[in-house]
Structure formats: structure tokens, C-alpha cells
Write a protein that holds these residues in place. Structure first.
Motif, PDB file in Angstrom:
ATOM      1  N   ASP A  93       0.836  -1.207   0.000  1.00 28.43           N
ATOM      2  CA  ASP A  93       0.000   0.000   0.000  1.00 28.43           C
ATOM      3  C   ASP A  93       0.865   1.249   0.000  1.00 28.43           C
ATOM      4  O   ASP A  93       2.026   1.222   0.404  1.00 28.43           O
ATOM      5  N   ALA A  94       0.277   2.355  -0.446  1.00 23.21           N
ATOM      6  CA  ALA A  94       0.980   3.645  -0.449  1.00 23.21           C
ATOM      7  C   ALA A  94       0.188   4.652   0.367  1.00 23.21           C
ATOM      8  O   ALA A  94      -1.036   4.710   0.284  1.00 23.21           O
ATOM      9  N   ASN A  96       0.523   8.819   1.207  1.00 23.84           N
ATOM     10  CA  ASN A  96       1.229  10.076   0.906  1.00 23.84           C
ATOM     11  C   ASN A  96       2.479   9.829   0.056  1.00 23.84           C
ATOM     12  O   ASN A  96       3.561  10.322   0.369  1.00 23.84           O
ATOM     13  N   GLU A  97       2.349   9.051  -0.983  1.00 24.04           N
ATOM     14  CA  GLU A  97       3.430   8.733  -1.922  1.00 24.04           C
ATOM     15  C   GLU A  97       4.551   7.891  -1.302  1.00 24.04           C
ATOM     16  O   GLU A  97       5.629   7.759  -1.869  1.00 24.04           O
ATOM     17  N   VAL A  98       4.307   7.341  -0.123  1.00 17.62           N
ATOM     18  CA  VAL A  98       5.278   6.468   0.533  1.00 17.62           C
ATOM     19  C   VAL A  98       4.719   5.050   0.480  1.00 17.62           C
ATOM     20  O   VAL A  98       3.577   4.804   0.858  1.00 17.62           O
ATOM     21  N   VAL A  99       5.538   4.110  -0.006  1.00 19.71           N
ATOM     22  CA  VAL A  99       5.097   2.725  -0.167  1.00 19.71           C
ATOM     23  C   VAL A  99       5.493   1.915   1.066  1.00 19.71           C
ATOM     24  O   VAL A  99       6.616   2.017   1.559  1.00 19.71           O
ATOM     25  N   LYS A 112      10.358   5.558  -0.551  1.00 22.96           N
ATOM     26  CA  LYS A 112       9.890   6.708  -1.322  1.00 22.96           C
ATOM     27  C   LYS A 112      10.992   7.027  -2.312  1.00 22.96           C
ATOM     28  O   LYS A 112      12.099   7.410  -1.913  1.00 22.96           O
ATOM     29  N   GLY A 113      10.667   6.852  -3.594  1.00 20.52           N
ATOM     30  CA  GLY A 113      11.719   6.988  -4.603  1.00 20.52           C
ATOM     31  C   GLY A 113      12.737   5.880  -4.401  1.00 20.52           C
ATOM     32  O   GLY A 113      12.401   4.711  -4.318  1.00 20.52           O
ATOM     33  N   TRP A 129       9.018  11.584   4.474  1.00 20.06           N
ATOM     34  CA  TRP A 129       7.560  11.716   4.380  1.00 20.06           C
ATOM     35  C   TRP A 129       7.167  13.065   3.791  1.00 20.06           C
ATOM     36  O   TRP A 129       6.159  13.179   3.102  1.00 20.06           O
ATOM     37  N   HIS A 132       9.391  15.879  -1.558  1.00 20.70           N
ATOM     38  CA  HIS A 132       8.800  15.489  -2.848  1.00 20.70           C
ATOM     39  C   HIS A 132       9.888  14.813  -3.678  1.00 20.70           C
ATOM     40  O   HIS A 132      10.954  15.382  -3.922  1.00 20.70           O
ATOM     41  N   HIS A 134      10.978  12.882  -7.242  1.00 20.34           N
ATOM     42  CA  HIS A 134      10.591  12.774  -8.659  1.00 20.34           C
ATOM     43  C   HIS A 134      10.690  11.366  -9.139  1.00 20.34           C
ATOM     44  O   HIS A 134      11.478  10.601  -8.929  1.00 20.34           O
TER      45      HIS A 134
END
Length: 134
Positions: A93-94, A96-99, A112-113, A129, A132, A134
Motif C-alpha cells: 500500500d501507499a 502520501n506517496e510512501v510505499v 519513497k523513490g 515523508w 517530494h 521525482h
């Protein structure tokens, strides 16, 4: 003999009636004092507050919620889960763009990335967290 028995019982009843009257008067006085002075009874689990202590304009307090706090882990090898902020997550699951990469019995592994890290329950969240990627 019956006459003596009647006279000996009479003072006992007068004493009980007098005691009952005194107790009733005491309770009445306590109630009147509470009503006049605005006392409030304090609940067992907290403090009482009189209406005069409440301000007319309530102050809004913003809670500082941190993003990415591991609040709890439910570890079951077949289906582990974790509570992140207020969301139940599973591996893959993800949030806030964190897996969520993996959930162990004492920590959660995030990615993340290209950045991977672990967090234990109630540890401060990693700076990733908020970044941002890319």
C-alpha cells in the motif's frame, strides 16, 4: 406493667423522630447552600467547571498531526498490517506517496523513490515523508 412498657418506649420514638428531623434539616441546608453559591459536584474522572468559567469565545486549537507516524502494528505472518496516521495499511500500500515495503512485528519498512527506511511504533517520522521525490 403494660402502662410502664408504653412509657418506656415513648422516649425512644421521640429520639428517632428528632434525629430524622435533624438529618432532613441538614440535607436541606446543604442543598440550599449548593444552590446559592453555585458549587458543582466534581465528577470522578475529571474536574467540574462552572458556567461562569467558560469564556464566550472559544479558542480554536490546531492539532499538530505528524504525517507518517506508525501508531501500531498487528503482526500476523500471513497478513501483517500497520496503523499509519489514521489509516490501516498492508505491504504494497501507499500513503502520501510512501510505499509500505514490509511490516515486521516491531517495525515497518517504507520506500519513497530510491530511499528506504524503517520506523518503529511511535518513532518520529522520517523526513522523507515530507520531501517530494521525482
Amino acid at each position: 406493667m403494660i402502662l410502664n412498657s408504653t412509657y418506656s418506649d415513648q422516649p425512644r420514638y421521640k429520639g428517632k423522630i428528632l434525629l430524622s428531623f435533624i438529618m432532613l434539616a441538614f440535607v436541606f441546608i446543604v442543598i440550599v447552600v449548593f444552590m446559592l453559591y453555585g458549587f458543582s459536584v466534581t465528577p470522578v474522572n475529571g474536574l467540574a467547571c462552572s458556567p461562569s468559567a467558560v469564556k464566550s469565545e472559544p479558542k480554536t486549537i490546531k492539532a499538530k498531526t505528524k504525517i507518517g507516524v506508525v501508531k501500531g502494528i498487528t503482526y500476523n505472518p500471513a497478513n501483517p498490517s500497520a496503523l499509519i496516521n489514521d489509516t490501516i495499511v498492508y505491504p504494497g500500500d501507499a500513503v502520501n506517496e510512501v510505499v509500505v515495503v514490509d511490516i515486521q512485528n516491531d517495525a515497518v519498512t517504507f520506500a519513497k523513490g530510491n530511499f528506504i527506511w524503517q520506523q518503529k511504533v511511535l518513532d518520529p517520522p522520517n523526513r522523507a515523508w515530507l520531501k517530494h521525490v521525482h
